[in-house]
Design an enzyme around this catalytic site. Structure first.
Site, PDB file in Angstrom:
ATOM      1  N   LYS A  13      19.401  45.722   0.165  1.00 23.93           N
ATOM      2  CA  LYS A  13      18.678  46.252  -0.995  1.00 23.93           C
ATOM      3  C   LYS A  13      17.186  46.289  -0.665  1.00 23.93           C
ATOM      4  O   LYS A  13      16.604  45.262  -0.291  1.00 23.93           O
ATOM      5  CB  LYS A  13      18.900  45.395  -2.238  1.00 23.93           C
ATOM      6  CG  LYS A  13      18.119  45.899  -3.463  1.00 23.93           C
ATOM      7  CD  LYS A  13      18.198  44.928  -4.638  1.00 23.93           C
ATOM      8  CE  LYS A  13      17.354  45.417  -5.807  1.00 23.93           C
ATOM      9  NZ  LYS A  13      17.284  44.417  -6.900  1.00 23.93           N
ATOM     10  N   LYS A  72       4.524  75.786 -14.139  1.00 24.25           N
ATOM     11  CA  LYS A  72       5.136  77.098 -14.354  1.00 24.25           C
ATOM     12  C   LYS A  72       4.403  78.221 -13.625  1.00 24.25           C
ATOM     13  O   LYS A  72       5.020  79.237 -13.278  1.00 24.25           O
ATOM     14  CB  LYS A  72       5.228  77.403 -15.844  1.00 24.25           C
ATOM     15  CG  LYS A  72       6.213  76.512 -16.589  1.00 24.25           C
ATOM     16  CD  LYS A  72       6.350  76.921 -18.040  1.00 24.25           C
ATOM     17  CE  LYS A  72       7.341  76.024 -18.768  1.00 24.25           C
ATOM     18  NZ  LYS A  72       7.567  76.450 -20.166  1.00 24.25           N
ATOM     19  N   HIS A  97      11.736  43.179  -1.739  1.00 26.69           N
ATOM     20  CA  HIS A  97      11.039  43.732  -2.901  1.00 26.69           C
ATOM     21  C   HIS A  97       9.540  43.795  -2.628  1.00 26.69           C
ATOM     22  O   HIS A  97       8.965  42.848  -2.086  1.00 26.69           O
ATOM     23  CB  HIS A  97      11.277  42.884  -4.157  1.00 26.69           C
ATOM     24  CG  HIS A  97      12.702  42.897  -4.626  1.00 26.69           C
ATOM     25  ND1 HIS A  97      13.676  42.116  -4.044  1.00 26.69           N
ATOM     26  CD2 HIS A  97      13.309  43.591  -5.620  1.00 26.69           C
ATOM     27  CE1 HIS A  97      14.832  42.337  -4.662  1.00 26.69           C
ATOM     28  NE2 HIS A  97      14.643  43.224  -5.619  1.00 26.69           N
ATOM     29  N   ASP A 157      12.681  80.710 -21.140  1.00 28.75           N
ATOM     30  CA  ASP A 157      11.948  80.499 -22.392  1.00 28.75           C
ATOM     31  C   ASP A 157      11.761  81.831 -23.099  1.00 28.75           C
ATOM     32  O   ASP A 157      11.931  81.960 -24.314  1.00 28.75           O
ATOM     33  CB  ASP A 157      10.567  79.883 -22.119  1.00 28.75           C
ATOM     34  CG  ASP A 157      10.644  78.406 -21.767  1.00 28.75           C
ATOM     35  OD1 ASP A 157      11.655  77.762 -22.107  1.00 28.75           O
ATOM     36  OD2 ASP A 157       9.695  77.904 -21.150  1.00 28.75           O
TER      37      ASP A 157
END
Length: 498
Positions: free
Chosen positions: A136, A284, A111, A320
């Site tokens: 992990k 966009k 970790h 949209d």
């Protein structure tokens, strides 16, 4: 499999929550023993196990709450192994000092809550050499590059030993979902939303229901929504429900991509072989140079909210635009037989001058409506009106300007400011069509005032579901389950509404 992480300060509370998780369908639970504040009673915790467990005593340096000395912590881990717990979590630096015993499987973990190191492959190799059944690696992602690297490293390691690779933080949420596609034996999830054990951790019900985690396999195709912010997007839940309904082996994940990082981030994620993307603010326009083909709406509006990728060809669409025109025409019964829009000659006032307002203004103008734009920033309203080819009015005149259709394209009234409206009650007149592009909440104050004055109303949910259904069809070539999509939106809004 989803491993539910539980950690409480009292034994009784931990046992109660464990029972609740089991009843909710959890098949594996991580018991965070380090969260207990009283003397630890392993017999009480482990004699009657509700589910298989991962036994974890996490040190403070690894993001845990252990307050005792290291000798006592190691003793607890050894005692848990002797009792036959299904899994024990051993940090990389101590794993070799605790020998394998009985049937308990060893998760050798690393970790790092500060960063994602460069040597992830070396860390994974060291964990495998420490007699790991599962590796992990959980590190903090400071960039999309970090998140991509850890998922790739985990995929490589899983070819030798099953590996869970988690990029912590909002930039790495997708790694918690896609790990299963690349060989992870499980992912970790929260159970109580008030107790978050790691940044970016998803909830058990969210992973199971909104992402269909258990359905994911190596052949699962990947779709995504790109934006910043992106955490509260309803799109993953909506599209994943539709995939599941139609039996399509695909998963749709959120990708938080900061402004200015779009091209670099998508280049780094190209190995995921993403098949389609929903594009939200602020990307966009930035996506346009990356398209090889685009529909007419994208060309006209210079904005794209949907990308379909087939044979490495990126094609842009603007659902949209089509959704907004569709819900407005539907309010008047649809297009006429001679293809002249029912919106022709309707007088429309649009509140706002942002992207959605511009999109709707352009579509209505092309359909012959008389469109006026107003915004608190008069200069911006004038600029957008000039670009679209309509007129603008002052913000002060918005309530006294007569119109057939009144549209809110501003964020006023959005959660949590649900008692606000962009116009006073005097702006509404009986018979008007009133459209709010906000979908959270669905029943905004703007729409409540309109209904009280006998107006016909269109909610942001109507537009959202329609544009999502259009996206789904573009992605899959199949008709979208519109009713199911609406039900999912209603459920999600109901869950999040105060």
């Amino acid at each position: 499999m989803i491993c539910v992480t539980l950690g409480r300060g009292r034994h009784r509370t931990l046992l109660e929550e464990w029972g609740q998780a089991a009843e909710a369908g959890a098949e594996l639970v991580e018991l965070r023993i380090d969260c207990l504040r009283s003397e630890i009673n392993l017999k009480r915790l482990l004699t009657d196990r509700r589910t298989p467990i991962v036994f974890t005593v996490r040190r403070g340096a690894d993001g845990g709450l252990w307050r005792g000395n290291e000798e006592k912590r190691l003793l607890l881990l050894r005692e848990a192994i002797v009792t036959g717990v299904e899994y024990v979590d051993l940090e990389l630096d101590i794993a070799k000092s605790i020998p394998r015993f009985g049937k308990t499987k060893r998760i050798v973990s690393y970790h790092n809550f500060r960063e994602t190191p460069a040597d992830l492959d070396t860390i994974a190799e060291q964990a495998r050499e420490a007699n790991a059944d599962v590796v992990k690696i959980a590190t903090m992602a400071k960039s999309v590059a970090d998140a991509s690297r850890i998922l790739e490293a985990a995929a490589r390691s899983s070819e030798k030993v099953p590996t869970v690779g988690i990029a912590m933080g909002p930039l790495g949420v997708f790694t918690r979902v896609l790990g299963r596609k690349f060989g992870a034996p499980f992912t970790f999830a929260g159970f109580n939303p008030e107790r978050i054990f790691a940044p970016g951790m998803l909830q058990f019900d969210e992973l199971r229901r909104d992402y269909g985690y258990e359905r994911i396999n190596a052949q699962t195709e990947v779709y995504a929504v790109l934006g910043d912010p992106i955490a509260h997007s309803l799109s993953p839940a909506v599209h994943n429900a539709a995939f599941q309904k139609l039996g399509i082996n695909a998963v749709y994940v959120p990708l938080l991509i900061p402004n200015g990082k779009l091209r670099d981030s998508l280049d780094l994620l190209s190995w995921l072989d993403i098949k389609g993307m929903s594009v939200t603010i602020p990307h966009k326009e930035a996506i346009l140079p990356m398209l090889r083909q685009a529909d007419g709406a994208v060309d006209r509006l210079k904005a794209c909210n949907t990308v379909v990728i087939k044979d490495k060809v990126w094609t842009g669409h603007n659902t949209d635009y089509h959704a907004a025109m569709g819900v407005l025409e539907e309010a008047y019964g649809g297009a006429t037989s001679d293809e002249v829009s029912v919106l022709m000659d309707k007088q429309v006032l649009i509140l706002g001058a942002g992207g959605v307002a511009r999109t709707i203004a352009y579509g209505l103008s092309r359909r012959g409506a008389g469109v006026a734009i107003t915004n608190r920033d008069d200069e911006r309203a004038a600029r957008v009106a000039a670009e679209v080819g309509c007129r603008h009015i002052s913000w002060a005149a918005r309530a006294s300007t007569p119109c057939d259709i009144l549209i809110n394209g501003t964020p006023v009234g959005m959660h949590p400011n649900v008692d606000e409206s962009p116009v006073p009650p005097a702006a509404f007149r009986a018979g008007m069509v009133v459209f709010d592009t906000i979908y959270h909440p669905e029943n905004t104050m703007f729409l409540k005032l309109a209904r009280e004055r006998e107006c016909r109303t269109i909610s942001g949910v109507d537009m959202f579901v329609r544009q999502a259904a259009l996206q789904f069809t573009l992605f899959t070539g199949k008709n979208a389950p519109d009713d199911l999509m609406r039900q999912v939106v209603a459920r999600k809004l109901g869950v999040t509404r105060d």
